[in-house]
Write an enzyme that holds these catalytic residues in place. Structure first.
Site, PDB file in Angstrom:
ATOM      1  N   LYS A 128       0.830  -1.193   0.031  1.00 58.08           N
ATOM      2  CA  LYS A 128      -0.023   0.063   0.054  1.00 58.08           C
ATOM      3  C   LYS A 128       0.933   1.188   0.101  1.00 58.08           C
ATOM      4  O   LYS A 128       2.083   1.142   0.460  1.00 58.08           O
ATOM      5  CB  LYS A 128      -0.908  -0.004   1.316  1.00 58.08           C
ATOM      6  CG  LYS A 128      -2.166   0.831   1.235  1.00 58.08           C
ATOM      7  CD  LYS A 128      -3.198   0.251   0.537  1.00 58.08           C
ATOM      8  CE  LYS A 128      -4.427   1.234   0.196  1.00 58.08           C
ATOM      9  NZ  LYS A 128      -5.698   0.592  -0.292  1.00 58.08           N
ATOM     10  N   ASP A 168      -6.992   4.384  -4.463  1.00 57.71           N
ATOM     11  CA  ASP A 168      -7.786   4.390  -3.213  1.00 57.71           C
ATOM     12  C   ASP A 168      -8.421   5.825  -2.885  1.00 57.71           C
ATOM     13  O   ASP A 168      -8.486   6.391  -4.117  1.00 57.71           O
ATOM     14  CB  ASP A 168      -6.792   3.927  -2.001  1.00 57.71           C
ATOM     15  CG  ASP A 168      -7.476   3.405  -0.845  1.00 57.71           C
ATOM     16  OD1 ASP A 168      -7.962   2.410  -0.636  1.00 57.71           O
ATOM     17  OD2 ASP A 168      -7.567   4.406  -0.066  1.00 57.71           O
TER      18      ASP A 168
HETATM   19  P1  NDP Z   1     -12.760   8.092  -3.037  1.00 57.21           P
HETATM   20  O1  NDP Z   1     -11.750   8.962  -2.677  1.00 57.21           O
HETATM   21  O2  NDP Z   1     -13.607   7.811  -4.326  1.00 57.21           O
HETATM   22  O3  NDP Z   1     -14.006   8.481  -1.729  1.00 57.21           O
HETATM   23  C1  NDP Z   1     -13.826   8.306  -0.536  1.00 57.21           C
HETATM   24  C2  NDP Z   1     -15.270   8.768   0.086  1.00 57.21           C
HETATM   25  O4  NDP Z   1     -15.104   8.584   1.549  1.00 57.21           O
HETATM   26  C3  NDP Z   1     -15.678  10.307  -0.275  1.00 57.21           C
HETATM   27  O5  NDP Z   1     -16.897  10.619  -0.291  1.00 57.21           O
HETATM   28  C4  NDP Z   1     -15.124  10.888   1.053  1.00 57.21           C
HETATM   29  O6  NDP Z   1     -15.873  12.352   1.283  1.00 57.21           O
HETATM   30  C5  NDP Z   1     -15.432  10.107   2.021  1.00 57.21           C
HETATM   31  N1  NDP Z   1     -14.280  10.160   3.124  1.00 57.21           N
HETATM   32  C6  NDP Z   1     -13.004   9.944   3.035  1.00 57.21           C
HETATM   33  N2  NDP Z   1     -12.476  10.189   4.271  1.00 57.21           N
HETATM   34  C7  NDP Z   1     -13.165  10.413   5.020  1.00 57.21           C
HETATM   35  C8  NDP Z   1     -13.324  10.952   6.346  1.00 57.21           C
HETATM   36  N3  NDP Z   1     -12.211  10.879   6.993  1.00 57.21           N
HETATM   37  N4  NDP Z   1     -14.387  11.027   7.019  1.00 57.21           N
HETATM   38  C9  NDP Z   1     -15.417  10.776   6.236  1.00 57.21           C
HETATM   39  N5  NDP Z   1     -15.727  10.790   5.072  1.00 57.21           N
HETATM   40  C10 NDP Z   1     -14.617  10.523   4.262  1.00 57.21           C
HETATM   41  O7  NDP Z   1     -12.495   6.714  -2.500  1.00 57.21           O
HETATM   42  P2  NDP Z   1     -12.932   5.180  -2.475  1.00 57.21           P
HETATM   43  O8  NDP Z   1     -14.133   5.284  -2.677  1.00 57.21           O
HETATM   44  O9  NDP Z   1     -11.905   4.640  -3.471  1.00 57.21           O
HETATM   45  O10 NDP Z   1     -12.620   4.728  -1.164  1.00 57.21           O
HETATM   46  C11 NDP Z   1     -13.532   4.380  -0.001  1.00 57.21           C
HETATM   47  C12 NDP Z   1     -13.012   3.272   0.886  1.00 57.21           C
HETATM   48  O11 NDP Z   1     -12.841   1.985   0.379  1.00 57.21           O
HETATM   49  C13 NDP Z   1     -11.622   3.452   1.454  1.00 57.21           C
HETATM   50  O12 NDP Z   1     -11.560   2.857   2.839  1.00 57.21           O
HETATM   51  C14 NDP Z   1     -10.718   2.622   0.764  1.00 57.21           C
HETATM   52  O13 NDP Z   1      -9.903   2.000   1.180  1.00 57.21           O
HETATM   53  C15 NDP Z   1     -11.835   1.599   0.409  1.00 57.21           C
HETATM   54  N6  NDP Z   1     -11.539   0.648  -0.967  1.00 57.21           N
HETATM   55  C16 NDP Z   1     -11.150   1.234  -2.133  1.00 57.21           C
HETATM   56  C17 NDP Z   1     -11.257   0.389  -3.276  1.00 57.21           C
HETATM   57  C18 NDP Z   1     -11.010   0.872  -4.482  1.00 57.21           C
HETATM   58  O14 NDP Z   1     -10.914   0.113  -5.470  1.00 57.21           O
HETATM   59  N7  NDP Z   1     -11.213   2.195  -4.834  1.00 57.21           N
HETATM   60  C19 NDP Z   1     -10.773  -0.910  -2.891  1.00 57.21           C
HETATM   61  C20 NDP Z   1     -11.176  -1.685  -1.562  1.00 57.21           C
HETATM   62  C21 NDP Z   1     -11.212  -0.789  -0.505  1.00 57.21           C
HETATM   63  P3  NDP Z   1     -14.900  13.562   1.045  1.00 57.21           P
HETATM   64  O15 NDP Z   1     -15.117  13.810  -0.512  1.00 57.21           O
HETATM   65  O16 NDP Z   1     -15.596  14.546   1.854  1.00 57.21           O
HETATM   66  O17 NDP Z   1     -13.466  13.400   1.331  1.00 57.21           O
END
Ligand code: NDP
Length: 447
Positions: A128, A168
């Site tokens: 990672k 991510d």
């Molecule tokens: P994105 O950047 O596309 O979206 C993240 C989302 O989560 C946004 O809506 C963001 O809101 C919100 N968010 C992030 N940090 C916080 C926080 N501290 N408190 C509240 N809301 C938060 O990321 P992903 O959708 O790719 O990832 C989301 C989760 O899924 C993560 O935990 C990631 O590790 C996990 N994941 C992702 C994969 C992938 O293929 N992309 C695979 C497996 C797991 P805001 O815009 O306000 O920051």
């Protein structure tokens, strides 16, 4: 036989060696607890110090990332890549760009990734990386300059047979494009060194949708075990990024009614069901905030503060934002509101207290390692296609994704039963993933 003592001693050693990394300790703690019965059954694991080796990353790189913003000012961020375990294949795992990123966060994610990748059955190790860079509010050119500087160091540590990063939080198609362009320029090679690439230059169909779709496929199996399905289920999904959006899309297509989404500022509640086209426009095209949804759908409500989302009554909850976003109190509210299933789209979104509340209450619980493995599994399919210089049609990749998610569910379910914890997918995922990595490490000797 003092197994508890074994886990406690290793945990104490990890805590002493990795100070100020609470998320990493949290992730290690959960795995150690789960694998106690395996240690008892397989003495060679303790003898050859597999657990002590598995909690120590093979390599960690930290580096300076200097870049220039649009105002002409020099900015300095910190970059990370933790190459955790290569027993099963090249290191594989995403890059996270978010101001909260530090070494402990990257290590927790890398550690989880090792077991998740093992569960997919594809030949990938775990890693990672990321940076404390915040893409929010930055221009495309600023993001590009940052990505180029980040790759100026990262390129020497990665490669299609060595380490293959992906996206991510904060790293999507735009960032992967800039990173790939710079890698290609620096190495004069066009290869599958990153996944999540654009479809036009080596990306795989379904990769964008894969984590969200896979999460829903996995949850379908959880619901089946309760003799039910998605039809007319009320669903709450947190976040509104890549994972959340495609979880909504698949759940809706199977007949669910998704009523809420969030970002770090607040959440929206649309009792008529979320209109996904609006969300995609706001988030994928305009890079806006979730509260803008209300302008198009005045009957929906917006509430400040993202935690409130768990007070909305629902049958199924899918936390898809970030680590520790759902705590014991939130879990109690969900249980009181008769929620029957929770599956983790984000990594470690439920605190240990929340997991305990769900398991004690008989809520079906799908842990991140298993439930969100569809993204990395499809990245492995992207690597295969790149190696063959071929691309499979959407239906084929989607079919393989579905098979992989079904296989993960089966492995977790069977491992849980075999080790006396029937129905506990947390224990099942940890044991099944651990065994696959441990066996490969045993076979490969002290490396
Ligand atoms: P994105 O950047 O596309 O979206 C993240 C989302 O989560 C946004 O809506 C963001 O809101 C919100 N968010 C992030 N940090 C916080 C926080 N501290 N408190 C509240 N809301 C938060 O990321 P992903 O959708 O790719 O990832 C989301 C989760 O899924 C993560 O935990 C990631 O590790 C996990 N994941 C992702 C994969 C992938 O293929 N992309 C695979 C497996 C797991 P805001 O815009 O306000 O920051």
């Amino acid at each position: 036989m003092g197994m508890k003592k074994f886990a406690e001693e290793i945990l104490a050693m990890v805590a002493a060696r990795n100070p100020a990394e609470p998320e990493f300790l949290q992730a290690v703690h959960e795995v150690l607890e789960s694998i106690e019965p395996v240690i008892e059954k397989r003495p060679e694991i303790a003898k050859l110090k597999i657990v002590e080796r598995i909690v120590e990353p093979e390599r960690q790189v930290m580096f300076r990332v200097p870049w220039v913003n649009d105002a002409g000012e020099v900015q300095v961020n910190r970059g990370f890549r933790v190459q955790f375990n290569s027993a099963l294949g090249p290191y594989k795992g995403g890059l996270r760009f978010h101001p909260s990123v530090n070494l402990g966060i990257i290590k927790f994610l890398g550690f989880e990734q090792v077991f998740k990748n093992a569960l997919t059955g594809t030949p990938i190790g775990g890693g990672k990386g990321g940076s404390d860079f915040d893409p929010k509010g930055k221009s495309d050119m600023e993001v590009m300059r940052f990505c180029q500087s980040f790759m100026n160091e990262l390129f020497r540590h990665i490669g299609p047979d060595t380490d293959v990063p992906a996206g991510d939080i904060g790293v999507g198609a735009r960032e992967i494009g800039f990173l790939f362009g710079q890698y290609k320029k620096l190495t004069n090679t066009f290869n599958g060194v990153l996944t999540g690439k654009g479809i036009g230059y080596g990306g795989s169909l379904v990769r964008k949708e894969a984590t969200g779709y896979g999460l829903v496929y996995f949850t379908t199996r959880m619901l089946e075990a309760r003799k039910t399905d998605w039809k007319n289920k009320t669903v709450v999904i947190s976040g509104s990024g890549n994972v959340a959006i495609y979880a909504v899309e698949k759940a809706q297509s199977l007949g669910a009614k998704v009523v809420a989404l969030s970002d770090s500022n607040g959440y929206i509640y649309d009792p008529d069901g979320i209109k996904l086209d609006t969300v995609k426009r706001i988030k994928e095209v305009e890079r806006g905030r979730i509260k803008e949804y209300i302008a198009d759908h005045p009957k929906a409500e917006y509430h400040e503060g993202c935690k409130g989302i768990w007070t909305i009554p629902c049958d199924v909850a899918l936390p898809c934002a970030t680590q520790n976003e759902l705590d014991g109190k939130d879990a109690e509210i969900l249980v009181r509101n008769k929620c029957i299933a929770v599956a983790e789209g984000a990594n470690m979104p439920s605190t240990p207290e929340a997991v305990k509340v769900f398991l004690d209450a008989g809520v079906s619980f799908g842990p991140a390692k298993a439930a969100n493995a569809g993204g990395v599994a499809t990245s492995a399919l992207e690597m295969s296609q790149n190696s063959m210089r071929m691309s499979w049609p959407f239906e084929e990749v989607d079919m393989r994704l579905r098979q992989i998610m079904d296989g993960i569910y089966k492995q977790c379910d069977q491992a849980a039963e075999a080790y006396g914890a029937k129905g506990n997918l947390v224990i099942g995922a940890n044991i099944a993933g651990f065994l696959r990595v441990a066996d490969a490490m045993l076979a490969q000797g002290l490396v």
